[in-house]
Structure formats: C-alpha cells, structure tokens
Write a protein that holds these residues in place. Structure first.
Motif, mmCIF file in Angstrom:
data_model
loop_
_atom_site.group_PDB
_atom_site.id
_atom_site.type_symbol
_atom_site.label_atom_id
_atom_site.label_comp_id
_atom_site.label_asym_id
_atom_site.label_seq_id
_atom_site.Cartn_x
_atom_site.Cartn_y
_atom_site.Cartn_z
ATOM 1 N N VAL A 118 0.840 -1.200 0.000
ATOM 2 C CA VAL A 118 0.000 0.000 0.000
ATOM 3 C C VAL A 118 0.876 1.252 0.000
ATOM 4 N N SER A 119 1.952 1.232 0.788
ATOM 5 C CA SER A 119 2.804 2.433 0.814
ATOM 6 C C SER A 119 3.595 2.586 -0.492
ATOM 7 N N SER A 122 1.608 4.346 -3.525
ATOM 8 C CA SER A 122 1.376 5.795 -3.516
ATOM 9 C C SER A 122 2.555 6.536 -4.147
ATOM 10 N N GLY A 123 3.740 5.886 -4.185
ATOM 11 C CA GLY A 123 4.908 6.562 -4.751
ATOM 12 C C GLY A 123 5.225 6.151 -6.178
ATOM 13 N N ARG A 125 5.226 6.050 -10.140
ATOM 14 C CA ARG A 125 4.960 6.913 -11.302
ATOM 15 C C ARG A 125 5.261 6.093 -12.545
ATOM 16 N N HIS A 135 9.670 4.805 -8.811
ATOM 17 C CA HIS A 135 9.119 5.128 -7.493
ATOM 18 C C HIS A 135 9.805 6.396 -7.019
ATOM 19 N N GLN A 156 0.520 9.181 -12.517
ATOM 20 C CA GLN A 156 0.112 8.198 -11.513
ATOM 21 C C GLN A 156 -0.994 7.335 -12.085
ATOM 22 N N ASP A 160 -4.013 3.171 -8.506
ATOM 23 C CA ASP A 160 -3.085 3.213 -7.378
ATOM 24 C C ASP A 160 -3.651 3.959 -6.168
ATOM 25 N N LYS A 161 -4.932 4.329 -6.223
ATOM 26 C CA LYS A 161 -5.571 4.930 -5.047
ATOM 27 C C LYS A 161 -5.637 3.872 -3.945
ATOM 28 N N PRO A 162 -5.420 4.259 -2.659
ATOM 29 C CA PRO A 162 -5.365 3.249 -1.592
ATOM 30 C C PRO A 162 -6.550 2.294 -1.568
#
Ligand code: AP5
Length: 214
Positions: A118-119, A122-123, A125, A135, A156, A160-162
């Motif tokens: 998950v983390s 968010s990074g 691309r 990343h 993005q 990739d939204k949580p």
C-alpha cells in the motif's frame, strides 16, 4: 527457449523486474496490464469494455485475456520465448496457456507483505507509452517527474488509489495466489523451475536473486 511467469501481488515489483529479466534473456515482455491500459488509452472497443474494471481493481475475463495472449504469441518476437508479467492470474488462464502449448521453464513468485504494497503504490509513477515505472523514493527517474528514455511526463495510475489497491490485494489473494501452489506442485512433475524471491529487498538485490536462478 525461456518462457517465464512472474507471479506476485500488485506492486510486488513484477513490472520492474520484468524489464530487467527481458534485457538479460533477450525475450519480449507480455504484460496484460500494459496491453489493457494501451487499449483504454487508444479508446478502442476493448478499451471501453475494460476501462472500469481496471479503474476499480477487478479482473478482466479469462476470454479477453486468452484472446490477447493468443494474438500476442503469434508475433515473431515470441519465437525464442517470453516473459509473462501478471498473467496468468486465474487457474482458468493457466489452463488456457497450457492449451496453447506454451512450455513454461520458470515460474517466479515475488512476495511482499500487504502493508508495504500500500505504501509503495502511492509513490509509483509510470510512463504511459512504454509501461516503464519508477518510485519517487526507491527507484526515482533521473529528472523528477520525467521518463529517463523519452523525457516525457510521468503519471500516476488511476488504480493506485489506496482503496483500489486494497481491492486489488483482495482479488490477488482470492484468485491469483492459488497459482503459486499450482505451479509449485507442477515443478515436481514437469520441467518447470518454481522459486520465490523476497520482493521487499532493493530492486538490485531482487534482480540478483532472480538472475542466479534463471
Ligand atoms: P497489472 O498492470 O498487471 O498490475 P498488477 O499485477 O496489479 O501489478 P502492478 O503493475 O501494480 O505492480 P508490479 O508488481 O508490476 O510492481 P511494479 O514493478 O510496478 O494489472 C492492472 C489491472 O489490469 C489489473 O488490476 C486487472 O484489472 C487487469 N489485468 C491485468 N492482467 C490481467 C489478467 N491476466 N487477468 C485479468 N485482469 C488483468 O512496482 C510497484 C512500485 O514499487 C513502483 O513504483 C516501483 O518503482 C517500486 N518498486 C519495485 N520494486 C521495488 C523494490 N524492490 N523496492 C522498493 N520499491 C520497488
């Protein structure tokens, strides 16, 4: 001849390692994710059909995936094998590939804990044109926000939204993870080499561990 499957949850690093393995083995990458995103970007009938499925983290039907793979394998660059990135994703797709007569030589599972995934997402691309991914912390481009090769803008991914990543992880555990047992059991009978690598290590270390096995 090398036909290699890369298995692992979303964000495990399959796409990143796929590019490195393809360079090493001089084989093309067959990424159904990239092919489906290209279809969406082109506005084709297929793209319209699958767009919402991709955005919400579901799986495209086995029939569509089977047709995409069948078509892709007819191209001459697949004569010396291919790297299958993110396919098969269901037992049904594994059966289809088997019926197409593909002899797999290696199945690699990249494993990473869900919390890290998950983390990571968010990074991430990506360069839409090629599927090359970066990343912002772990694998940054030379110039922030731009692709190393073409110099084009990185974006993005919609999925990739949580909340979508959590849905994709659920789908992975329910429908794709069983393939690791499936191929592991085949490796005892057929000539498939099945192995697992720890995807929480650096990109370079993961690649080194894969290179030793292939
Ligand atoms: P797809 O594009 O295949 O997505 P995925 O399998 O969910 O995998 P990802 O691309 O998200 O992650 P990855 O494992 O390639 O990791 P990456 O290298 O990018 O599929 C998308 C959608 O298409 C699916 O949800 C589905 O709807 C549909 N679809 C596709 N194939 C299908 C099929 N066969 N059947 C049905 N539907 C299908 O790395 C992630 C991030 O981490 C990047 O930012 C990267 O730079 C970074 N990173 C990579 N390695 C490391 C490392 N070792 N340490 C730190 N960071 C790292």
């Amino acid at each position: 001849m090398k036909n290699i499957i890369l298995l692992g949850p979303p964000g495990a690093g399959k796409g990143t390692q796929a590019d490195l393995i393809c360079d090493l083995c001089s084989i093309p990458k067959i990424s159904t994710g990239d092919m489906l995103r290209e279809a969406v970007a082109s506005g084709s009938e297929l793209g319209k059909k699958v767009s919402n499925i991709l955005d919400t983290g579901g799986l495209v039907s086995d029939e569509i995936i089977g047709a995409l793979i069948h078509d892709r394998l007819s191209k001459p660059d697949c004569e010396k094998g291919a790297l299958f990135d993110g396919v098969p994703r269901t037992i049904g797709q594994a059966d289809q590939l088997n019926q197409m007569g593909i002899i797999f030589t290696h199945v690699i599972e990249i494993f990473v804990e869900d919390e890290e995934i998950v983390s990571r997402m968010s990074g991430r691309r990506v360069h839409s044109g090629s599927g090359r991914n970066y990343h912002i912390l772990y694998n940054p481009p030379q110039k922030e926000g731009f692709d190393d090769i073409t110099g084009e803008l990185l974006v993005q991914r919609e999925d990739d939204k949580p909340e979508t990543v959590l849905k994709r992880l659920k789908v992975y555990h329910e429908q794709t993870k069983p393939l690791t047992d499936f191929y592991n059991s085949l490796s005892n009978k057929d000539n498939i080499k099945f192995f697992r690598v720890d995807g929480s290590k650096s990109v370079e270390e993961v690649f080194e561990n894969i290179s030793k096995e292939i």
